[in-house]
Design a protein around this motif. Structure first.
Motif, mmCIF file in Angstrom:
data_model
loop_
_atom_site.group_PDB
_atom_site.id
_atom_site.type_symbol
_atom_site.label_atom_id
_atom_site.label_comp_id
_atom_site.label_asym_id
_atom_site.label_seq_id
_atom_site.Cartn_x
_atom_site.Cartn_y
_atom_site.Cartn_z
ATOM 1 N N SER A 73 -4.578 0.745 12.373
ATOM 2 C CA SER A 73 -4.950 2.147 12.267
ATOM 3 C C SER A 73 -5.141 2.772 13.641
ATOM 4 O O SER A 73 -5.838 3.778 13.771
ATOM 5 C CB SER A 73 -6.239 2.265 11.453
ATOM 6 O OG SER A 73 -7.248 1.455 12.035
ATOM 7 N N VAL A 108 -1.205 2.846 9.816
ATOM 8 C CA VAL A 108 -1.740 3.675 8.732
ATOM 9 C C VAL A 108 -2.480 4.850 9.349
ATOM 10 O O VAL A 108 -2.978 4.768 10.475
ATOM 11 C CB VAL A 108 -2.686 2.880 7.814
ATOM 12 C CG1 VAL A 108 -1.982 1.664 7.235
ATOM 13 C CG2 VAL A 108 -3.961 2.469 8.539
ATOM 14 N N ILE A 132 -3.986 5.507 2.816
ATOM 15 C CA ILE A 132 -4.027 4.336 3.694
ATOM 16 C C ILE A 132 -3.648 3.077 2.913
ATOM 17 O O ILE A 132 -2.874 2.235 3.406
ATOM 18 C CB ILE A 132 -5.422 4.200 4.331
ATOM 19 C CG1 ILE A 132 -5.640 5.318 5.352
ATOM 20 C CG2 ILE A 132 -5.613 2.833 4.985
ATOM 21 C CD1 ILE A 132 -7.088 5.554 5.725
ATOM 22 N N SER A 135 -0.003 3.198 2.460
ATOM 23 C CA SER A 135 0.684 2.962 3.737
ATOM 24 C C SER A 135 0.670 1.486 4.092
ATOM 25 O O SER A 135 1.668 0.940 4.598
ATOM 26 C CB SER A 135 0.011 3.774 4.848
ATOM 27 O OG SER A 135 0.069 5.159 4.579
ATOM 28 N N ALA A 136 -0.464 0.817 3.838
ATOM 29 C CA ALA A 136 -0.527 -0.621 4.082
ATOM 30 C C ALA A 136 0.462 -1.359 3.186
ATOM 31 O O ALA A 136 1.120 -2.315 3.619
ATOM 32 C CB ALA A 136 -1.949 -1.126 3.848
ATOM 33 N N SER A 139 3.828 -1.062 4.601
ATOM 34 C CA SER A 139 3.954 -1.941 5.767
ATOM 35 C C SER A 139 4.278 -3.374 5.367
ATOM 36 O O SER A 139 4.978 -4.085 6.090
ATOM 37 C CB SER A 139 2.654 -1.918 6.577
ATOM 38 O OG SER A 139 2.349 -0.620 7.038
#
Length: 609
Positions: A73, A108, A132, A135-136, A139
């Motif tokens: 982050s 993120v 978030i 987004s993780a 990833s």
């Protein structure tokens, strides 16, 4: 084991049997499909390691070396996350030294409530947690990884990373903190200047200087708000290395812990014989341990939503009654601002996490039969990390507090309970943090003063309209209405009213900051006004009764009168446009209620994962 803690744990297990089993089945299926690089086509794999060096490509081709994902982050506007700039290089070198590979899998978003407080951007804050998590997940979606390192600290970021990690619960995951900034201006003095500014007794320059002296360098803010509550909970759940939560950034010990966390992730993968996925670590007992630690330290009320959402991501269903019952069983062991004048560095100096673990374990308030990233049980977390001749070791932690004004013992606590009360009545359900109140047994029965916008309160305060005993109602602040912004900006004027001798309380379907405390605040009222909760029918002058001793939150208006009132719609349109808020309409429309975690990621509590 404390019988009440054991009882709460067991009812969580019973309540969640179906959803937990569905979750375990899901992550076992994901495990069986791995190691994931082995199922990728040649083209897929070539894309995945195209930017790697020759030796790393060879390692990733072999399928016998671990590939660790770094999810960060980092941004350099957030003081807490600025230190993460150098972490990927440190992590890659450490992991390479033990024959494995690390790749930066993705970043993120990370926003700061301290910057957006009282501004339109705050209305994106709570919703950012779910973004978030997504987004993780993006990833980690490339099927390239054997383990994960999560780099995050602050308010919505750690819960979001936890939820994202649990979606990939078959992967071992280690959380890597960056630590708090050194102590600056004492929090008590900062609060005094804020109140003086609210009264017009201090100018903007004086206020800015005080704030700048308080928030003055890289690292987490030093008060005990949501960010530091995150770190304490994650360590208590066994996802940090022991004693790593509150080591200042930019120190040799901090760098040594970062390297050790990176190496530890390689030891937990399915490539070896010590497979320890995060989905197995985060079970009912670990979640209850996190709750115990939160309540024993008077931590952030934001976790009455975040931990519910995190638990749901692991297949568990918890509610506010669980929080309340654990609070009744757990004594208050710390006084860290806003529950006292000390900051998180003073907590560490007084004994810190090692002492907190020891006190709670010895009193039977923690489950010790749990898995952690360091193995079975929590005894290792009663040790503290030090550098000895340049080598990182863990030594026995303190057995008693070095400052009993900051860290108390279970035998002589600051308060007999954890200071979180659930309020119930015709207005709905809410929570109130009593650990920081001047008197935890607070009772008020007074006229309501109703606002539908937090910004309206300033004008009423300056006009003297609040110079009386009153219950301030700020509604249409809930998740579905405007994203449930924190209302911490209301603390200084309400605190001034208290100091003037008036008895005041706040009732809202919004949030208060993790750093709020001395103003009695019934927060997270559910059902929220936007969904037709009774809060929407309250009128100024109505009598509201709030009683922390009886758990009562009641609008003292007869049912016939209430039946004749129309639900006020609330003027939320202006809060749903601008500053990117229009992009979050879909998120707002799917957010669950506060007691269900204010989450957009799960359709219902019964939804299999």
């Amino acid at each position: 084991m404390n019988s009440q803690i054991a009882e709460v744990t067991q009812r969580i297990i019973e309540r969640s049997r179906a959803t937990r089993q569905a979750y375990l089945d899901k992550i076992e299926q994901a495990r069986e499909q791995g190691p994931h690089r082995g199922v990728l086509s040649c083209g897929n794999l070539a894309h995945g390691f195209a930017a790697c060096g020759a030796s790393e490509k060879a390692d990733l081709r072999s399928m016998t070396k671990a590939n660790v994902a770094i999810v960060s982050s980092y941004n350099d506007m957030l003081s807490a996350h600025q230190p993460y700039e150098s972490y990927p290089a440190i992590i890659k070198e450490a992991i390479n030294s033990v024959g494995s590979v690390a790749q930066f899998a993705g970043g993120v978003p990370a926003m700061c409530d301290g910057v957006t407080q009282g501004n339109p951007g705050m209305e994106l804050s709570l919703m950012s947690r779910d973004i978030i998590a997504q987004s993780a997940a993006v990833s980690l979606s490339h099927n390239m990884f054997d383990a994960t390192l999560m780099l995050g600290i602050c308010d919505k970021i750690v819960p979001g990373l936890l939820m994202g990690a649990l979606a990939f619960g078959h992967l071992p995951t280690v959380f890597v903190p960056a630590g708090p900034m050194p102590s600056g201006l004492p929090n008590k003095e900062k609060a005094r200047v804020r109140q003086a500014y609210a009264e017009g007794k201090a100018g903007r320059e004086e206020l800015l200087e005080a704030e700048s002296q308080s928030y003055h360098s890289a690292g987490t803010c030093t008060f005990y708000g949501t960010a530091n509550s995150n770190q304490l909970i994650v360590e208590m759940m066994g996802l940090h290395l022991p004693g790593s939560s509150f080591v200042n950034p930019g120190t040799p010990l901090r760098d040594a812990l970062t390297k050790a966390a990176a190496v530890q992730a390689t030891r937990l993968t399915d490539l070896g014989d010590n497979y320890t996925p995060i989905g197995h670590i985060v079970d009912a007992k670990a979640l209850v341990n996190g709750l115990v630690a939160l309540l024993a330290t008077g931590g952030s009320t934001n976790h009455t939503m975040h931990l519910i959402a995190v638990a749901r991501a692991a297949g568990y269903i918890i509610n506010w009654d669980d929080f309340s019952d654990i609070s009744n069983a757990v004594p208050l062991l710390t006084r860290i601002y806003p529950n006292g004048s000390a900051d998180i560095n003073h907590f560490t100096a007084a004994g810190g996490m090692a002492l907190l673990f020891r006190e709670l374990l010895d009193a039977g308030l923690l489950h010790n039969d749990v898995k952690t990233i360091c193995g079975e049980g929590l005894e290792q977390y009663t040790k503290e990390p030090v550098l000895q001749d340049g080598e990182l070791i863990w030594r026995d932690g303190p057995t008693e507090s070095f400052d009993k004004e900051v860290v108390a013992s279970v035998k002589a606590p600051f308060k007999p309970d954890g200071g979180l009360t659930v309020l119930t009545g015709n207005l709905g359900r809410s929570v109130i943090k009593t650990s920081a109140l001047r008197n935890p047994h607070f009772h008020i029965k007074a006229p309501a003063v109703v606002f539908e916008d937090q910004y309206e309160l300033d004008a009423a305060f300056k006009a003297g309209d609040l110079d009386k005993d009153c219950v301030v109602v700020v509604r249409y602040q809930g998740p579905s209405a405007i994203g449930m912004p924190e209302l911490h900006r209301l603390t200084p004027p309400l605190g001034v009213l208290q100091d003037r001798g008036y008895k005041v309380a706040l009732v809202t379907d919004g949030r208060m900051s993790g750093a709020s405390g001395k103003v009695p605040a019934a927060i997270h009222v559910t059902p929220e006004a936007y969904h037709g909760g009774l809060l929407s029918k309250v009128e100024s002058g109505d009598i509201i009764e709030l009683n922390t001793a009886t758990g009562e939150l009641t609008l003292c208006v007869d049912e016939e009168t209430l039946a004749g009132r129309e639900i006020r719609p609330g003027n939320v349109d202006k809060h749903q446009q601008g500053m990117g808020r229009e992009l979050f309409a879909g998120v707002r429309s799917t957010l669950s209620g506060a007691e269900e975690g204010a989450c957009s990621l799960f359709v219902s509590q019964e939804q299999p994962l």
